[in-house]
Enzyme design. Structure first.
Site, PDB file in Angstrom:
ATOM      1  N   SER A  43       0.763  -0.667  -0.434  1.00  0.00           N
ATOM      2  CA  SER A  43      -0.083   0.277  -0.165  1.00  0.00           C
ATOM      3  C   SER A  43       0.882   1.147   0.251  1.00  0.00           C
ATOM      4  CB  SER A  43      -0.890  -0.077   1.147  1.00  0.00           C
ATOM      5  OG  SER A  43      -0.253  -0.134   2.360  1.00  0.00           O
ATOM      6  N   HIS A 156      -2.858  -5.970   3.001  1.00  0.00           N
ATOM      7  CA  HIS A 156      -2.106  -7.080   3.721  1.00  0.00           C
ATOM      8  C   HIS A 156      -2.903  -8.186   3.397  1.00  0.00           C
ATOM      9  CE1 HIS A 156       0.714  -3.661   5.505  1.00  0.00           C
ATOM     10  NE2 HIS A 156       1.138  -3.734   3.617  1.00  0.00           N
ATOM     11  N   GLN A 164      -6.154  -1.226   7.730  1.00  0.00           N
ATOM     12  CA  GLN A 164      -5.097  -2.727   7.243  1.00  0.00           C
ATOM     13  C   GLN A 164      -4.606  -3.221   8.362  1.00  0.00           C
ATOM     14  OE1 GLN A 164      -2.686  -1.058   4.121  1.00  0.00           O
ATOM     15  NE2 GLN A 164      -0.787  -1.233   5.483  1.00  0.00           N
ATOM     16  N   GLU A 165      -4.349  -2.665   9.621  1.00  0.00           N
ATOM     17  CA  GLU A 165      -3.144  -2.734  10.676  1.00  0.00           C
ATOM     18  C   GLU A 165      -4.119  -2.867  12.015  1.00  0.00           C
ATOM     19  OE1 GLU A 165       0.403  -1.151   9.975  1.00  0.00           O
ATOM     20  OE2 GLU A 165       0.575  -2.053   7.916  1.00  0.00           O
ATOM     21  N   GLU A 206       1.879  -8.980   7.587  1.00  0.00           N
ATOM     22  CA  GLU A 206       2.599  -9.335   8.387  1.00  0.00           C
ATOM     23  C   GLU A 206       2.437  -9.771   9.010  1.00  0.00           C
ATOM     24  OE1 GLU A 206       2.590  -4.520   8.575  1.00  0.00           O
ATOM     25  OE2 GLU A 206       3.668  -4.359   6.552  1.00  0.00           O
ATOM     26  N   ASP A 243      -3.383   0.940  11.527  1.00  0.00           N
ATOM     27  CA  ASP A 243      -3.565   2.262  10.613  1.00  0.00           C
ATOM     28  C   ASP A 243      -4.210   1.832   9.917  1.00  0.00           C
ATOM     29  OD1 ASP A 243      -2.171   3.463   8.338  1.00  0.00           O
ATOM     30  OD2 ASP A 243      -0.723   1.588   7.771  1.00  0.00           O
ATOM     31  N   GLU A 287      -2.877   5.618  12.333  1.00  0.00           N
ATOM     32  CA  GLU A 287      -1.986   6.295  11.107  1.00  0.00           C
ATOM     33  C   GLU A 287      -2.794   6.390  10.009  1.00  0.00           C
ATOM     34  OE1 GLU A 287       1.578   3.029  10.525  1.00  0.00           O
ATOM     35  OE2 GLU A 287       1.345   3.392   8.449  1.00  0.00           O
ATOM     36  N   ASP A 314       2.017   8.614   7.144  1.00  0.00           N
ATOM     37  CA  ASP A 314       2.568   7.494   6.436  1.00  0.00           C
ATOM     38  C   ASP A 314       2.818   7.759   5.471  1.00  0.00           C
ATOM     39  OD1 ASP A 314       4.045   4.813   5.254  1.00  0.00           O
ATOM     40  OD2 ASP A 314       2.382   3.709   5.892  1.00  0.00           O
ATOM     41  N   LYS A 339       9.900   4.797   6.857  1.00  0.00           N
ATOM     42  CA  LYS A 339      10.269   3.750   6.332  1.00  0.00           C
ATOM     43  C   LYS A 339      11.613   4.435   5.290  1.00  0.00           C
ATOM     44  CE  LYS A 339       5.843   1.937   5.679  1.00  0.00           C
ATOM     45  NZ  LYS A 339       4.630   2.213   5.526  1.00  0.00           N
ATOM     46  N   HIS A 367       8.857  -0.849   8.634  1.00  0.00           N
ATOM     47  CA  HIS A 367       9.184  -2.244   7.993  1.00  0.00           C
ATOM     48  C   HIS A 367       8.562  -2.253   7.041  1.00  0.00           C
ATOM     49  CE1 HIS A 367       5.919  -4.449   9.218  1.00  0.00           C
ATOM     50  NE2 HIS A 367       5.475  -3.512   9.874  1.00  0.00           N
ATOM     51  N   ARG A 368       8.186  -2.733   5.401  1.00  0.00           N
ATOM     52  CA  ARG A 368       7.045  -2.684   4.956  1.00  0.00           C
ATOM     53  C   ARG A 368       6.963  -3.904   4.967  1.00  0.00           C
ATOM     54  NH1 ARG A 368       7.600   1.965   1.761  1.00  0.00           N
ATOM     55  NH2 ARG A 368       4.984   1.045   1.386  1.00  0.00           N
ATOM     56  N   SER A 369       5.193  -4.378   3.903  1.00  0.00           N
ATOM     57  CA  SER A 369       4.503  -4.954   4.148  1.00  0.00           C
ATOM     58  C   SER A 369       5.199  -6.824   3.475  1.00  0.00           C
ATOM     59  CB  SER A 369       3.361  -4.679   3.335  1.00  0.00           C
ATOM     60  OG  SER A 369       3.499  -4.697   2.240  1.00  0.00           O
ATOM     61  N   LYS A 390       7.093   0.267  14.632  1.00  0.00           N
ATOM     62  CA  LYS A 390       6.348  -0.940  13.778  1.00  0.00           C
ATOM     63  C   LYS A 390       7.003  -2.049  12.613  1.00  0.00           C
ATOM     64  CE  LYS A 390       3.709  -0.260  10.049  1.00  0.00           C
ATOM     65  NZ  LYS A 390       2.207   0.642   9.853  1.00  0.00           N
TER      66      LYS A 390
HETATM   67  P1  PGA Z   1       3.094  -1.348   2.851  1.00  0.00           P
HETATM   68  O1  PGA Z   1       2.270  -1.155   4.624  1.00  0.00           O
HETATM   69  O2  PGA Z   1       4.682  -1.925   3.873  1.00  0.00           O
HETATM   70  O3  PGA Z   1       2.002  -2.259   2.174  1.00  0.00           O
HETATM   71  O4  PGA Z   1       2.986   0.002   2.364  1.00  0.00           O
HETATM   72  C1  PGA Z   1       2.804  -0.827   5.608  1.00  0.00           C
HETATM   73  C2  PGA Z   1       1.774  -0.062   5.937  1.00  0.00           C
HETATM   74  O5  PGA Z   1       0.924   1.309   5.313  1.00  0.00           O
HETATM   75  O6  PGA Z   1       2.635   1.271   7.148  1.00  0.00           O
HETATM   76 ZN    ZN Z   2       1.057   2.312   6.996  1.00  0.00          ZN
END
Ligand code: PGA
Ligand code: ZN
Length: 413
Positions: A43, A156, A164-165, A206, A243, A287, A314, A339, A367-369, A390
């Site tokens: 994302s 994810h 998402q999270e 994740e 998130d 987030e 983000d 990131k 991190h990233r997904s 994270k």
């Molecule tokens: P991504 O997601 O690594 O798939 O972009 C992580 C996030 O949105 O924080």
């Molecule tokens: Zn994010």
């Protein structure tokens, strides 16, 4: 004798989703050898630095990174061989200039970052310092609080929830080790609860569970239940961070929650919804509550929740000091997700962290997904005293590798 870079060599490896990514090995004249690899998002923010992919459909569905690798092995290596590895800013600036574009689309941020990180790691090794100490100096001392993503929705997983999270955040524990243990015990308890309810315990990208839940609040209720059953006080010892990743479902100036709640919100309705969630659950961090293209929403959200809640940009800031400065000036958000691959060099990442700290913004190293076993971000979190990290759930080795590295650093401090 002066130490210089003697060899730079990149090659294709696989990330945690089985997609190709870049690994780079850097050798120094004193025989030090170090490698770094780069992660990949799903994302991704519109304004992120460009991840160069081959688009050659005959390999890896077009996701090969041979062009990025060629850029390292030819263009970048030619310029950096014989340079001093300890001048990180100079090394990064040479690559930025060689690329010459505002978003690193010519050489690829994946190519550039792999070299940038490998040079830093080789330098630390050559100086016989742990990576966090090399980057952060004698002031590097704070283990980050982990934000552990135990339910995966959005882009994810296939779970039918738009957020998402869903992360748990332990507070008021003595050590990183204790915070991590709390997270693990809640994660394992959640697994048992899901199983008892005939819900899937398979995990998403994740490492968090991705069950067939009824709604976003269903996920929060299960997290509350798991926390309590594991013996922790929900809202006193363990809190929630979300998130929303709302840029993913922002279309025609509306937030369209189609995976779960089947709602279509205007910007202010979206904010009302977040305010309501915050009043029902101990949510301390949100987030991307508004989209990367909804700055007015962000300003409104910050007015309404900014005093009580960490509001993390983000997609909004993409680890880029220009976007962060805009947020600081407009009072949009009060924290930034960091990131390194959103911006493409270690020096620029550190610069953005400095800007955030000077403005009183919170910093979360992320991190990233799509990840690799590289643990650079664990050292980065300690080096910069970022305060938060994270790095996913308590399963999948590419996630636990970062936690394990932090355990090691804590032992050594
Ligand atoms: P991504 O997601 O690594 O798939 O972009 C992580 C996030 O949105 O924080
Ligand atoms: Zn994010």
């Amino acid at each position: 004798m002066k130490t210089f870079i003697s060899k730079i060599y990149a090659y294709e490896i696989l990330d945690s989703r089985g997609n190709p990514t870049v690994a780079t090995q850097v050798e120094l004249s004193d025989d030090t050898v170090a490698t770094a690899s780069v992660p990949s998002g799903a994302s991704t923010g519109e304004n992120e630095a460009v991840e160069l992919r081959d688009a050659d459909k005959s390999r890896f569905n077009g996701k090969g990174v041979l062009s990025a690798i060629e850029n390292v092995n030819d263009v970048i290596a030619r310029e950096l061989i014989d340079k001093c590895p300890f001048n990180q800013e100079e090394i990064d600036q040479i690559m930025i200039s060689l690329d010459g574009t505002p978003n690193k689309r010519r050489l690829g941020a994946n190519a550039i970052l792999s070299v940038s990180l490998a040079v830093a790691r080789a330098s630390a090794k050559s100086k016989k310092l742990p990576l966090f100490r090399y980057i952060g100096g004698i002031n590097a001392r704070t283990l980050p609080t982990p934000m552990m993503n135990i339910i995966n929705g959005g882009a994810h997983s296939d779970a039918p929830i738009d957020i998402q999270e869903f992360m748990i955040v332990p507070k008021n524990f003595d050590s990183f080790k204790d915070k991590l243990r709390a997270g693990v015990e809640i994660f394992q308890t959640l697994k048992n609860i899901l199983r008892k309810n005939n819900l899937s315990t398979a995990v998403g990208d994740e490492g968090g569970f991705a069950p067939n839940l009824k709604s976003n609040t269903h996920a929060l209720d299960l997290i509350e239940q798991a926390t309590t059953q594991a013996g922790y006080k929900f809202g006193e010892e363990v809190f929630v961070a979300l998130d929303i990743a709302s840029s993913e479902f922002y279309q025609d100036q509306h937030y369209v929650l189609k995976k779960s709640d089947n709602s279509k919100f205007t910007s202010s309705q979206m904010i009302d919804w977040l305010v309501k969630l915050k009043s029902q659950y101990p949510i301390i961090s949100i987030e991307d509550g508004c989209s990367q293209n909804d700055w007015d929403g962000w300003i409104e959200l910050t007015k309404r929740l900014g005093d009580s809640t960490q509001l993390v940009g983000d997609d909004l800031f993409v680890t880029n000091s220009t976007f962060l400065q805009k947020g600081i000036d407009l009072h949009a958000g009060n924290a930034i997700l960091i990131k390194p691959n959103q911006i493409g060099t270690l020096s620029e990442t550190l610069q953005t962290i400095r800007l955030a700290k000077n403005a009183g913004f919170g910093t979360i190293i992320s991190h990233r997904s799509g990840e690799t076993e590289d643990t650079f971000i664990a050292d980065l979190a300690v080096a910069t005293n970022a305060g938060q990290i994270k790095t996913g759930s308590l399963s999948r080795s590419e996630r636990t590798a970062k936690y394990n590295r932090l355990l090691c650093i804590e032992e050594n401090l």
